[in-house]
Design an enzyme around this catalytic site. Structure first.
Site, PDB file in Angstrom:
ATOM      1  N   HIS A   1       0.821  -1.224   0.000  1.00 26.47           N
ATOM      2  CA  HIS A   1       0.000   0.000   0.000  1.00 26.47           C
ATOM      3  C   HIS A   1       0.850   1.267   0.000  1.00 26.47           C
ATOM      4  O   HIS A   1       0.334   2.353  -0.293  1.00 26.47           O
ATOM      5  CB  HIS A   1      -0.926   0.021   1.224  1.00 26.47           C
ATOM      6  CG  HIS A   1      -1.969  -1.036   1.213  1.00 26.47           C
ATOM      7  ND1 HIS A   1      -2.868  -1.178   0.183  1.00 26.47           N
ATOM      8  CD2 HIS A   1      -2.264  -2.030   2.106  1.00 26.47           C
ATOM      9  CE1 HIS A   1      -3.671  -2.203   0.439  1.00 26.47           C
ATOM     10  NE2 HIS A   1      -3.318  -2.741   1.594  1.00 26.47           N
TER      11      HIS A   1
ATOM     12  N   ASP B   1      -2.377 -10.366  -2.660  1.00 29.74           N
ATOM     13  CA  ASP B   1      -2.967  -9.916  -1.393  1.00 29.74           C
ATOM     14  C   ASP B   1      -4.436  -9.565  -1.643  1.00 29.74           C
ATOM     15  O   ASP B   1      -4.809  -9.103  -2.722  1.00 29.74           O
ATOM     16  CB  ASP B   1      -2.195  -8.686  -0.878  1.00 29.74           C
ATOM     17  CG  ASP B   1      -2.639  -8.243   0.513  1.00 29.74           C
ATOM     18  OD1 ASP B   1      -1.943  -8.586   1.487  1.00 29.74           O
ATOM     19  OD2 ASP B   1      -3.683  -7.551   0.622  1.00 29.74           O
TER      20      ASP B   1
ATOM     21  N   ASP C   1      -4.559 -12.868   2.998  1.00 30.53           N
ATOM     22  CA  ASP C   1      -5.820 -12.401   3.593  1.00 30.53           C
ATOM     23  C   ASP C   1      -7.032 -12.719   2.726  1.00 30.53           C
ATOM     24  O   ASP C   1      -8.147 -12.290   3.039  1.00 30.53           O
ATOM     25  CB  ASP C   1      -5.746 -10.904   3.947  1.00 30.53           C
ATOM     26  CG  ASP C   1      -4.906 -10.081   3.009  1.00 30.53           C
ATOM     27  OD1 ASP C   1      -4.553 -10.565   1.931  1.00 30.53           O
ATOM     28  OD2 ASP C   1      -4.620  -8.916   3.360  1.00 30.53           O
TER      29      ASP C   1
HETATM   30  N1  Q9C Z   1     -12.678  -2.914   8.058  1.00 30.59           N
HETATM   31  C1  Q9C Z   1      -2.476  -5.291   4.071  1.00 30.59           C
HETATM   32  O1  Q9C Z   1      -3.081  -6.331   3.962  1.00 30.59           O
HETATM   33  N2  Q9C Z   1      -8.074  -1.634   7.113  1.00 30.59           N
HETATM   34  N3  Q9C Z   1      -3.073  -4.177   4.525  1.00 30.59           N
HETATM   35  C2  Q9C Z   1      -9.194  -2.384   6.692  1.00 30.59           C
HETATM   36  C3  Q9C Z   1     -11.381  -3.272   7.503  1.00 30.59           C
HETATM   37  C4  Q9C Z   1      -6.905  -1.630   6.281  1.00 30.59           C
HETATM   38  C5  Q9C Z   1      -4.464  -4.178   4.889  1.00 30.59           C
HETATM   39  C6  Q9C Z   1     -10.389  -2.124   7.583  1.00 30.59           C
HETATM   40  C7  Q9C Z   1      -6.386  -2.955   5.860  1.00 30.59           C
HETATM   41  C8  Q9C Z   1      -4.974  -2.854   5.318  1.00 30.59           C
HETATM   42  C9  Q9C Z   1      -1.022  -5.217   3.748  1.00 30.59           C
HETATM   43 ZN    ZN Z   2      -4.106  -7.143   2.447  1.00 31.78          ZN
END
Ligand code: Q9C
Ligand code: ZN
Length: 342
Positions: A160, A195, A284
């Site tokens: 990100h 991802d 994920d």
């Molecule tokens: N309700 C990576 O997997 N927040 N970042 C999500 C969900 C951000 C994930 C909130 C998720 C970032 C590297």
């Molecule tokens: Zn992610």
């Protein structure tokens, strides 16, 4: 397959994040990397090596703005002098369409160098982020030295992070730095980002370039974080037009739908004529992930590893997300063992 890993990530710990309006303990926690390295050992995937000291903070400037890296290096010391040893977190962001100066204040700089409030900075964050870059650079060196695959167990994740903004648990874009390092060595690089979340940082870094292909499979931005990027019509710009491929899927996608998108992505990589592959390996997509909404199962990650192996490319796996912590070791290493066995 060799794994590159260091415990230097452990100081990036005890974070809190905003989830649905509440401050909760961070899902992106040190135990994630521990459970993955435990599984690497349990199945004897291959040797485990510490990263070489390759100057990750300077090397990060191959894709990041120098001022952004310097901000990350110093912000927590400056924050601590005012607020004590607790996390710094962006909470005010630039208004659309207004001229942007780099602020001098802590809060102003935190907002300037972030696109969301999802990248908390604690005392050990920069050390961990630089160690993750050194890990990815060491992986890159192994491939340059002739290895056909390597696993860089990076933490924190990176995909990100844009050229000058943290967000979504990410600070320095490990996979993009690896890809840029390959590109500067004259390689034709493809990035495959599996991802669950769209790799907005990686997309942005390479968006106007035809020499690095970016393919991302992810939750549709109509449903899912990061919300403002990841649509199919984002195909690259200028000379880079046609060299960014987004394959978004709506909530609930299971292996049947996922496999079709993976096939499309892999065919694009083959057509591009890549000679090296960087995989942004997030897990994920798993059905029990606490912040995600796909439905992949343990054995689906074996199929994923086999399909990636069928590209027959030197492949650098770079760890990204995955928050069903107890399953993360199995799912990650399933991709790698199936790749290796194919
Ligand atoms: N309700 C990576 O997997 N927040 N970042 C999500 C969900 C951000 C994930 C909130 C998720 C970032 C590297
Ligand atoms: Zn992610």
């Amino acid at each position: 397959m060799e794994t590159i890993f260091t415990t230097d990530h452990e100081g990036h710990a005890d974070t809190f994040e905003l989830i649905d309006g509440q401050m909760l303990p961070g899902f992106e926690m040190p135990r994630r990397a521990q459970i993955v390295i435990d599984r690497v050992r349990a199945v004897a995937l291959g040797p485990i090596s510490a990263p070489e000291p390759l100057g990750g903070a300077e090397a990060a400037k191959r894709v990041h703005a120098p001022a952004y890296v310097d901000f990350l290096a110093t912000i927590h010391d400056r924050w601590r002098a005012h607020y004590g040893d607790r996390q710094a977190l962006a909470f005010t962001f630039p208004c659309r369409n207004l001229h942007q100066k780099v602020p001098e204040s802590l809060a102003g700089q935190l907002g300037y160098y972030a696109f969301d409030a999802g990248a908390p900075i604690v005392a050990g964050t920069f050390k961990a982020a630089v160690a993750a870059v050194d890990t990815a650079l060491t992986g890159t060196q192994r491939i340059e030295g002739g290895a056909t695959s390597v696993f860089s167990l990076c933490r924190p994740p990176g995909h990100h992070a844009t050229a000058d903004q943290a967000g979504g648990y990410c600070y320095l874009n490990n996979a993009a730095i690896a890809a840029e390092t390959f590109a500067r060595a004259g390689r034709r690089v493809a990035i495959l980002d599996v991802d669950y979340h769209h790799g907005n940082g990686t997309q942005a870094i390479f968006y106007d370039r035809p020499d690095v292909l970016v393919v991302s499979l992810h939750g549709h931005p109509l449903d899912e974080y990061p919300y403002f990027a990841g649509y199919e019509d984002e195909r690259g710009a200028g000379a880079g037009e046609g060299f960014n491929l987004n394959l978004p899927m709506r909530w609930g996608a299971a292996w049947d739908r996922y496999a079709e998108a993976l096939e499309t992505g892999c065919r694009r990589i083959a057509a591009f004529g890549a000679d090296v592959l960087v995989v942004s390996l997030g897990l994920d997509t798993y059905k029990e992930d606490p912040i995600s909404h796909f439905r992949l199962e343990h054995q689906d990650y074996l199929r994923m590893g086999e399909r990636i192996a069928a590209l027959r490319l030197p492949t650098h796996f770079v760890m990204e997300g995955g928050y069903a912590v107890e399953a993360l070791g199995i799912n990650t290493v399933n991709v790698l063992t199936a790749f290796q066995g194919a």
